[in-house]
Design a protein around this motif. Structure first.
Motif, mmCIF file in Angstrom:
data_model
loop_
_atom_site.group_PDB
_atom_site.id
_atom_site.type_symbol
_atom_site.label_atom_id
_atom_site.label_comp_id
_atom_site.label_asym_id
_atom_site.label_seq_id
_atom_site.Cartn_x
_atom_site.Cartn_y
_atom_site.Cartn_z
ATOM 1 N N SER A 106 36.385 39.349 43.991
ATOM 2 C CA SER A 106 36.216 40.542 44.861
ATOM 3 C C SER A 106 35.399 40.037 46.216
ATOM 4 O O SER A 106 36.006 40.270 47.139
ATOM 5 C CB SER A 106 35.349 41.648 44.487
ATOM 6 O OG SER A 106 36.048 42.403 43.243
ATOM 7 N N ASP B 17 42.149 44.578 46.150
ATOM 8 C CA ASP B 17 41.163 44.275 45.075
ATOM 9 C C ASP B 17 41.269 45.262 44.073
ATOM 10 O O ASP B 17 40.822 46.333 44.098
ATOM 11 C CB ASP B 17 39.775 44.282 45.795
ATOM 12 C CG ASP B 17 38.742 43.724 44.908
ATOM 13 O OD1 ASP B 17 39.122 43.347 43.647
ATOM 14 O OD2 ASP B 17 37.649 44.040 45.174
ATOM 15 N N GLU B 18 41.850 44.882 42.821
ATOM 16 C CA GLU B 18 41.934 45.657 41.687
ATOM 17 C C GLU B 18 42.574 47.095 42.178
ATOM 18 O O GLU B 18 41.820 48.201 41.745
ATOM 19 C CB GLU B 18 40.625 45.738 40.635
ATOM 20 C CG GLU B 18 40.250 44.335 40.498
ATOM 21 C CD GLU B 18 39.366 44.308 39.387
ATOM 22 O OE1 GLU B 18 39.476 45.300 38.494
ATOM 23 O OE2 GLU B 18 38.599 43.656 39.014
HETATM 24 MG MG LIG Z 1 35.651 42.724 41.597
#
Ligand SMILES: [Mg+2]
Ligand SMILES: Nc1ncnc2c1ncn2[C@@H]1O[C@H](COP(=O)(O)OP(=O)(O)OP(=O)(O)O)[C@@H](O)[C@H]1O
Lengths: 256, 226
Positions: free
Chosen positions: A55, A175-176
């Motif tokens: 991240s 991000d995810e």
């Molecule tokens: Mg992360």
């Protein structure tokens, strides 16, 4: 013929270029000498255990996080320190967050038109048209007058993708994007992303969805403890990981 | 009872006039302090350290200074020493100085109320705003503050109610408002002293109660769904 294409591609230069990037959180060396190039149209998936810095890496690319050392360039332009120039360059980098982060007080349509109108100075009518076509593309055009809280997570995330696309970014960071979703909604978002990838969008994706990596990634990057440990094609990475960390990581995934 | 009625005969129009002064002070000071408080709140959340420091210093100094002192300062120093004349009308000048004093004071409280509203806005909202290319001011104005105001209606309502009651301190700034008249009436009509108190108190209650109800209703109605 092939070498000619390669030559013209390398002439254009990478869309994202990180060199010698270091970042610390206090004593924690969270990014350690990261070098990374993403070329136009490439889809890069970043894998790695929790806390490895995925991240953080993603967020440094549009300077939501600052770096201590090294340089980051988008399409050949170095990220400015702060202010208007930075804001402008950020518009070239679309970002999709794990928690969607749609503007809670604005309708779906307004979420998508805000950037084009306020950042690019687009006329409202034109922005509405652009937004509706993007909402159509991600399959939520019929929800355009609602507020984000009235939509399912999967729908919200697809709106977030449309919001980012409305700025016509040169690269999209994810991000995810599916980690906060109920299982039955993961595929609708992944399908949208695969569609984008096939249309030639340059993408950097942090995800635990191995199916997406196999289907859409040109390259897999494996991170551990703030370092890029290995990178290869998805096929190579999944069938023949080199490092012990990667073997360990994949082993845990399969047994789960 | 007869005594009370004769009080109204004697002072009725002045009671209404004085209380009207309190309401006018409230209106203008609320407007000005809300604007100033918003500017201070923007300073306090801005990425520029010197602005943040200024906002914090303002709030901490003003909030910890008694209102009486600010208003007395306005009259004695701004008017007395520096001869500040906003207008040639003597009474109106005091009135306007009182509005300035009340605004300076309550701006600190509005600032903190708005900041508590900012705290109800998840960090991701600001990040998403920055990510689409909005710089600080447009991000604050278009994304953060609209949600912050809606999350701060209850504390802002409390500041407004405090302001209404604090207009009685304007007597320290030589404004002919209700608490000043109350003192006069108590002096001359001690026979109905308790009733004078109750009357003035009731006038404030009549104004404040509906505002409290409105604030409760608004803060539910305007709450941002997440
Ligand atoms: Mg992360
Ligand atoms: N703002 C912060 N302050 C201090 N430490 C932080 C901060 N943000 C992240 N970290 C730490 O930096 C490390 C890397 O975090 P990061 O969020 O980049 O990991 P990640 O690979 O994305 O993990 P996950 O898979 O859990 O999302 C972690 O150890 C985390 O605790």
């Amino acid at each position: 013929m092939k070498s000619e294409q390669e030559a013209s591609a390398s002439h254009a230069g990478p869309i994202v270029e990180l060199s010698g990037v270091n970042k610390h959180y206090g004593d924690l060396h969270v990014l350690q000498n990261i070098n990374l190039e993403v070329s136009k149209g490439e889809v890069v998936v970043i894998l790695g255990p929790s806390g490895s810095g995925k991240s953080t890496l993603c967020r440094t690319i549009n300077r939501l996080e600052t770096i201590d050392e090294g340089s980051i360039a988008i399409d050949g332009k170095k990220l400015p320190e702060e202010g208007k120039a930075l804001a402008k360059l950020r518009a070239d980098v679309g970002m999709v967050f794990q928690s969607f982060n749609l503007f809670a007080h604005k309708t779906i349509l307004e979420n998508v038109t805000l950037g084009p109108i306020k950042v690019k100075g687009m006329k409202k009518a034109e922005a509405d048209k652009l937004a509706m076509s993007l909402l159509e593309r991600v399959g939520v055009a019929n929800q355009s007058h609602k507020l984000p809280a009235q939509l399912s997570g999967g729908q919200q995330q697809r709106v977030a993708i449309a919001r980012a696309l409305a700025m016509r970014p040169k690269v999209m960071l994810f991000d995810e994007p599916t980690s906060a979703l109920d299982p039955e909604m993961i595929n609708e978002v992944l399908d949208t992303m695969v569609g984008l990838a096939h249309e030639g969008m340059t993408m950097l994706v942090v995800t635990h969805e191995m199916g997406f990596a196999r289907k859409a990634a040109d390259r897999v990057i494996f991170m551990a403890d703030g370092q890029i440990v290995e990178q290869s094609s998805p096929e190579d990475f999944f069938t023949n990981p080199q490092s012990d960390r990667a073997k360990d990581f994949l082993g845990k995934l399969i047994t789960h | 009872m007869e005594g009370y009625l004769s009080l109204w005969d004697e002072y009725g129009s002045r009671i209404m006039e004085s209380f009207w002064a309190n309401l006018q002070l409230t209106f203008w000071a609320a407007l000005a302090s809300l604007v100033l408080g918003t500017i201070l709140a923007i300073m306090r959340i801005s990425p520029i350290p010197s602005l943040r420091a200024f906002g914090a210093a303002y709030v901490n100094i003003i909030r910890n200074t008694p209102l009486t002192i600010i208003l007395t300062f306005g009259v004695l120093v701004l008017f007395g020493v520096f001869q500040l004349k906003l207008t040639n009308d003597f009474d109106l000048n005091f009135f306007q100085i009182a509005i300035i004093g009340l605004s300076i004071y309550h701006a600190a409280f509005f600032c903190e109320a708005i900041r508590s509203g900012v705290n109800t806005v998840p960090l991701g909202q600001a990040e998403a705003a920055r990510a689409i290319g909005l710089s600080f001011l447009p991000a604050a104005w278009l994304v953060i503050l609209p949600q912050a105001f809606r999350g701060a209606i209850a504390p802002m309502g409390n500041v407004l109610i405090a302001l209404i009651k604090n207009t009685t301190v304007a007597i320290a700034g030589s404004v002919a408002e209700i608490s000043g008249l109350m003192k006069t009436m108590l002096e001359y009509r001690a026979d109905v002293g308790v009733l004078i108190f109750l009357t003035v108190a009731l006038m404030f209650v009549i104004v404040v109660l509906p505002i409290g109800a409105l604030v409760t209703w608004l803060s539910k109605r305007l709450a941002v769904a997440r």
